[in-house]
Design an enzyme around this catalytic site. Structure first.
Site, PDB file in Angstrom:
ATOM      1  N   HIS A 110       0.860  -1.195   0.000  1.00 45.95           N
ATOM      2  CA  HIS A 110       0.000   0.000   0.000  1.00 45.95           C
ATOM      3  C   HIS A 110       0.895   1.242   0.000  1.00 45.95           C
ATOM      4  O   HIS A 110       2.124   1.120  -0.019  1.00 45.95           O
ATOM      5  CB  HIS A 110      -1.004  -0.015   1.155  1.00 45.95           C
ATOM      6  CG  HIS A 110      -0.407  -0.052   2.543  1.00 45.95           C
ATOM      7  ND1 HIS A 110       0.492   0.868   3.007  1.00 45.95           N
ATOM      8  CD2 HIS A 110      -0.599  -0.912   3.582  1.00 45.95           C
ATOM      9  CE1 HIS A 110       0.819   0.597   4.257  1.00 45.95           C
ATOM     10  NE2 HIS A 110       0.179  -0.494   4.630  1.00 45.95           N
ATOM     11  N   HIS A 147       4.003   1.553   2.312  1.00 41.84           N
ATOM     12  CA  HIS A 147       5.216   0.848   1.868  1.00 41.84           C
ATOM     13  C   HIS A 147       5.867   1.579   0.688  1.00 41.84           C
ATOM     14  O   HIS A 147       7.085   1.694   0.604  1.00 41.84           O
ATOM     15  CB  HIS A 147       4.872  -0.587   1.451  1.00 41.84           C
ATOM     16  CG  HIS A 147       4.066  -1.335   2.458  1.00 41.84           C
ATOM     17  ND1 HIS A 147       2.842  -1.889   2.158  1.00 41.84           N
ATOM     18  CD2 HIS A 147       4.280  -1.603   3.765  1.00 41.84           C
ATOM     19  CE1 HIS A 147       2.353  -2.480   3.227  1.00 41.84           C
ATOM     20  NE2 HIS A 147       3.199  -2.320   4.223  1.00 41.84           N
ATOM     21  N   CYS A 180       2.021 -11.347  20.345  1.00 42.66           N
ATOM     22  CA  CYS A 180       1.093 -10.796  19.338  1.00 42.66           C
ATOM     23  C   CYS A 180       1.665 -11.099  17.957  1.00 42.66           C
ATOM     24  O   CYS A 180       2.755 -10.622  17.626  1.00 42.66           O
ATOM     25  CB  CYS A 180       0.928  -9.288  19.530  1.00 42.66           C
ATOM     26  SG  CYS A 180       0.042  -8.532  18.137  1.00 42.66           S
ATOM     27  N   CYS A 239       2.358  -8.005  15.739  1.00 43.86           N
ATOM     28  CA  CYS A 239       3.649  -7.337  15.998  1.00 43.86           C
ATOM     29  C   CYS A 239       4.817  -8.280  15.757  1.00 43.86           C
ATOM     30  O   CYS A 239       5.952  -7.842  15.651  1.00 43.86           O
ATOM     31  CB  CYS A 239       3.768  -6.886  17.453  1.00 43.86           C
ATOM     32  SG  CYS A 239       2.571  -5.684  17.990  1.00 43.86           S
ATOM     33  N   CYS A 279      -3.773  -6.274  22.335  1.00 41.16           N
ATOM     34  CA  CYS A 279      -2.598  -5.543  21.851  1.00 41.16           C
ATOM     35  C   CYS A 279      -3.042  -4.130  21.469  1.00 41.16           C
ATOM     36  O   CYS A 279      -4.004  -3.979  20.721  1.00 41.16           O
ATOM     37  CB  CYS A 279      -1.994  -6.250  20.635  1.00 41.16           C
ATOM     38  SG  CYS A 279      -0.923  -5.175  19.646  1.00 41.16           S
ATOM     39  N   HIS A 330      -2.721  -3.780  17.401  1.00 43.96           N
ATOM     40  CA  HIS A 330      -3.520  -4.627  16.506  1.00 43.96           C
ATOM     41  C   HIS A 330      -4.921  -4.927  17.023  1.00 43.96           C
ATOM     42  O   HIS A 330      -5.733  -5.514  16.302  1.00 43.96           O
ATOM     43  CB  HIS A 330      -2.762  -5.917  16.197  1.00 43.96           C
ATOM     44  CG  HIS A 330      -1.512  -5.661  15.417  1.00 43.96           C
ATOM     45  ND1 HIS A 330      -0.291  -5.471  16.019  1.00 43.96           N
ATOM     46  CD2 HIS A 330      -1.329  -5.480  14.088  1.00 43.96           C
ATOM     47  CE1 HIS A 330       0.613  -5.218  15.081  1.00 43.96           C
ATOM     48  NE2 HIS A 330       0.016  -5.208  13.908  1.00 43.96           N
ATOM     49  N   LYS A 343      -6.698   6.094  10.153  1.00 41.21           N
ATOM     50  CA  LYS A 343      -5.688   5.059  10.026  1.00 41.21           C
ATOM     51  C   LYS A 343      -6.042   4.195   8.814  1.00 41.21           C
ATOM     52  O   LYS A 343      -7.207   3.885   8.604  1.00 41.21           O
ATOM     53  CB  LYS A 343      -5.705   4.211  11.304  1.00 41.21           C
ATOM     54  CG  LYS A 343      -4.592   3.217  11.381  1.00 41.21           C
ATOM     55  CD  LYS A 343      -4.601   2.542  12.763  1.00 41.21           C
ATOM     56  CE  LYS A 343      -3.407   1.617  12.908  1.00 41.21           C
ATOM     57  NZ  LYS A 343      -3.575   0.285  12.376  1.00 41.21           N
ATOM     58  N   LYS A 357      -7.716  -2.323   6.267  1.00 43.65           N
ATOM     59  CA  LYS A 357      -8.589  -3.063   5.366  1.00 43.65           C
ATOM     60  C   LYS A 357     -10.039  -2.942   5.787  1.00 43.65           C
ATOM     61  O   LYS A 357     -10.931  -2.766   4.966  1.00 43.65           O
ATOM     62  CB  LYS A 357      -8.195  -4.540   5.375  1.00 43.65           C
ATOM     63  CG  LYS A 357      -7.294  -4.883   4.235  1.00 43.65           C
ATOM     64  CD  LYS A 357      -7.210  -6.370   4.083  1.00 43.65           C
ATOM     65  CE  LYS A 357      -6.607  -6.710   2.738  1.00 43.65           C
ATOM     66  NZ  LYS A 357      -6.344  -8.130   2.596  1.00 43.65           N
TER      67      LYS A 357
END
Ligand code: MSP
Length: 502
Positions: free
Chosen positions: A21, A24, A130, A133, A147, A150, A298, A301
C-alpha cells in the site's frame, strides 16, 4: 560532502501477507530518491529491498486463502511485491527474500557467531505473543487484554526458548548513541530509543517452539528462529554475508537503514546489539519516517481505505505521486494522504507553475529564436540554483525542504521573471539583445531545475532535458555548472509535462 565511492541503503523487508500500500510505497520512494541522488553524484549504490517471509502472519494469510503450500504462496506474493516496485520505477539494486538459501546460510553463520560469543542461552519463557507485531507484548501494555496496536488478544505462550543476552549490551548501546548522535534520526526517535534502552530493554527470546514455518535453530531443529532475529540479518545476507565475502566487505556497513517509526526499537537496540555480539561494524544511520493516515483515518482493510499505489500512479503519474508524498509530508513526521490535496498540488505546483514554465520558455524560443539557444550570458542571481543548499538538505533527508527550495527559489522566480521582462514585448519592440539574454537565463535555469528534480521526478526531468537537447547521462560535477547550455543548441517543444486530468 561525503566523498565515499559507495552508498548502501536499505528499506525494511515487507511481510507478504498482503500486497503493497502507499505506506510501503512511501519508504521505497524515499529510498529511491536517495539512491538516484547518490548515483547522480557518481557513487556506486546498493539499494536493497525485499520480502520478510518466515513470519506467522504470512502463514495465517495463506491459510485464510486455503493455500496449504506456504512456499508456493510466499513465492507468488514476493514476486508481486517485486513486480510492483519495478513497475512503479523503483530502482532497487538488490532484492532479498528470507526463504532464499543465501539468507538461511547467513542466519546460521550469524547465530553461530553470537553463540560462540556466549550470548545465547536456554531459558523458560512465559508471555503474551502478538502475531501482528511478531513480538511479545508486556502485560502492562495490554488494553482490555488486547494488543494496543492490533486490537487482538495475544496468545499466552509458555515455552523453552533460546534467549539473546540483549541486556549485556545496554551500556555499549548507550555509549554508541552518545558518541554517534547521527545513528538514530530524527532526534525525537533518538530520545525514545534511549529511554527504551535505559529503562525497558530485557533479554529477548530468539526462538519459537515447534514452529512448522521458519529457519530451524542450528542444532535444535524442532525450534524455529524468531522472525525478527532472522529478518534483520537480511541487511547482511543481501550483500553477501555468508555467501560472498568480497561483496560483503565492499558494502558493509550500511550507510542508511530507512524504517517506519513502529520498528525503530528493533533497528536501534536489538540490531546493533546483535551486530556487536557478532563482532560486526554498525550501520551509520537509522532514519525513521512517520505514519500515514488516509483522509485523517488510520489506513486499514476493515475501514476500506487502503490506498493502492498502482492505482494512484496510473491516475496522476508516478512522478506526480513521488513529488506529492515527499513535498506534502515532512520526512520523519506523520502525515495525511488525501486525493484532494494531491489533485491541488498537481494542478498548482506541477501543471500551472512547473509544466507551464517549461512550455512557455521552450515555445518562446521556438517562436522568437527559431528554437536555437542564444549566446551565453552570466547568471542572474535571482534565477541561480544553490547546489550547496540542495546537497545539504538532500543529505539530511529534508526532502520537503529540497522541493520547496526548487519551487520557491527557481520555478516561481522564473515565472515572475517572465512576467516582469515580458519577452513578447521585447520581441515586438525589436530589443533582440535583451530578449536573447532573458531567454538564455530562463533556459539555463530550467536545465538546472531539470537536474535538481531528477531524483524525485525522473521522467519529467528526462522530458525537459530531451527538449533542451541534453545528454541524459552526465555526472553531478558536470551538470551543475552555470552556462552549460551551448549557444546554437536546437530546442524543441513537446507535449505538456503535466496534462490536465480528465
Ligand atoms: N517485516 C517487518 C520489517 C522487517 S525489517 C528487518 C515489517 N514489515 S511490514 O510490512 O509490516 O512493514 C514494513 C514497513 O512499512 C514498516 O517500516 C512500517 O513502518 C511501514 N508502514 C506500514 N504501514 C504504514 C503506514 N500506514 N504509513 C507509513 N508506513 C507504514 O514491519
Amino acid at each position: 560532502m561525503d566523498s565515499k565511492k559507495t552508498f548502501y541503503l536499505t528499506t525494511p523487508i515487507y511481510y507478504v501477507n498482503d500486497v503493497p500500500h502507499i505506506g510501503h510505497f512511501y519508504t521505497n520512494v524515499a529510498a529511491d530518491v536517495l539512491a538516484r541522488y547518490h548515483r547522480l553524484r557518481g557513487q556506486e549504490v546498493m539499494y536493497l529491498t525485499g520480502t520478510d517471509e518466515n513470519s506467522q502472519k504470512n502463514v495465517q494469510a495463506a491459510e485464510k486463502l486455503g493455500r496449504t503450500d506456504i512456499q508456493d504462496y510466499v513465492d507468488e506474493m514476493s514476486s508481486r511485491w517485486r513486480e510492483t516496485w519495478t513497475s512503479l520505477g523503483i530502482t532497487y539494486d538488490g532484492f532479498i527474500r528470507t526463504t532464499e538459501d543465501r539468507h538461511k546460510k547467513a542466519v546460521e553463520k550469524f547465530w553461530q557467531a553470537v553463540q560462540d560469543k556466549g550470548d545465547i542461552y536456554l531459558g523458560d519463557y512465559q508471555g503474551y505473543y502478538c502475531t501482528g507485531c511478531e513480538a511479545y507484548v508486556l502485560e502492562s501494555e495490554l488494553v482490555n487484554g488486547k494488543c494496543p496496536i492490533h486490537k487482538t488478544v495475544p496468545e499466552l505462550i509458555k515455552e523453552k526458548n533460546w534467549f539473546f543476552r540483549l541486556t549485556a549490551y545496554r551500556d555499549k548501546l548507550l555509549a554508541h548513541l552518545d558518541a554517534h548522535p547521527e545513528f538514530v534520526e530524527p532526534q525525537s526517535r533518538r530520545n525514545e530509543v534511549r529511554s527504551y534502552i535505559e529503562k525497558f530493554m530485557a533479554d529477548v527470546s530468539i526462538s519459537r517452539e515447534s514452529m512448522k514455518w521458519g529457519i530451524p535453530v542450528p542444532g535444535d531443529a524442532k525450534n524455529a528462529i524468531y522472525v525478527w532475529f532472522d529478518a534483520l540479518i537480511n541487511y547482511l545476507s543481501g550483500v553477501g554475508y555468508g555467501s560472498d565475502e568480497a561483496q560483503f566487505a565492499k558494502w558493509w556497513p550500511a550507510d542508511l537503514h530507512l524504517v517506519g517509526k513502529d520498528i525503530i526499537k528493533f533497528h536501534c537496540a536489538l540490531w546493533p546489539a546483535m551486530l556487536m555480539s557478532a563482532g560486526l561494524p554498525l550501520p551509520k544511520k537509522v532514519f525513521a519516517h512517520g505514519f500515514f493516515t488516509v483522509g485523517g483515518e488510520k489506513m486499514s482493510k476493515s475501514l476500506g481505505n487502503v490506498v493502492d499505489p498502482k492505482e494512484i500512479c496510473a491516475k496522476y503519474g508516478t512522478d506526480a505521486m513521488r513529488y506529492f508524498l515527499l513535498r506534502e509530508i515532512t520526512f520523519g513526521g506523520d502525515g495525511d494522504f488525501s486525493q484532494d490535496r494531491l489533485g491541488e498540488r498537481y494542478a498548482n505546483d506541477l501543471a500551472n507553475e512547473f509544466g507551464n514554465l517549461v512550455n512557455r520558455v521552450v515555445s518562446m524560443l521556438e517562436k522568437y529564436c527559431q528554437g536555437k539557444v542564444p549566446a551565453q550570458v552570466s547568471a542572474e542571481p535571482s534565477l541561480v540554483a544553490s547546489w550547496e543548499e540542495y546537497a545539504s538538505a538532500m543529505e539530511n533527508l529534508e526532502f520537503d525542504k529540497v522541493l520547496s527550495q526548487i519551487w520557491n527559489g527557481m520555478i516561481t522566480p522564473a515565472n515572475q521573471f517572465i512576467d516582469k521582462t515580458k519577452p513578447w514585448a521585447l520581441a515586438k519592440e525589436g530589443k533582440e539583445e535583451e530578449l536573447n539574454r532573458v531567454l538564455y537565463l530562463l533556459l539555463e535555469s530550467l536545465r538546472q531545475v531539470a537536474w535538481m528534480i531528477k531524483p524525485f521526478m525522473p521522467e519529467s526531468s528526462d522530458k525537459i532535458l530531451i527538449q533542451l537537447n541534453q545528454d541524459l547521462n552526465q555526472k553531478f560535477d558536470q551538470y551543475r555548472t552555470w552556462g552549460l547550455l551551448k549557444p546554437g543548441t536546437v530546442v524543441k517543444v513537446s507535449l505538456p509535462l503535466f496534462p490536465r486530468l480528465s
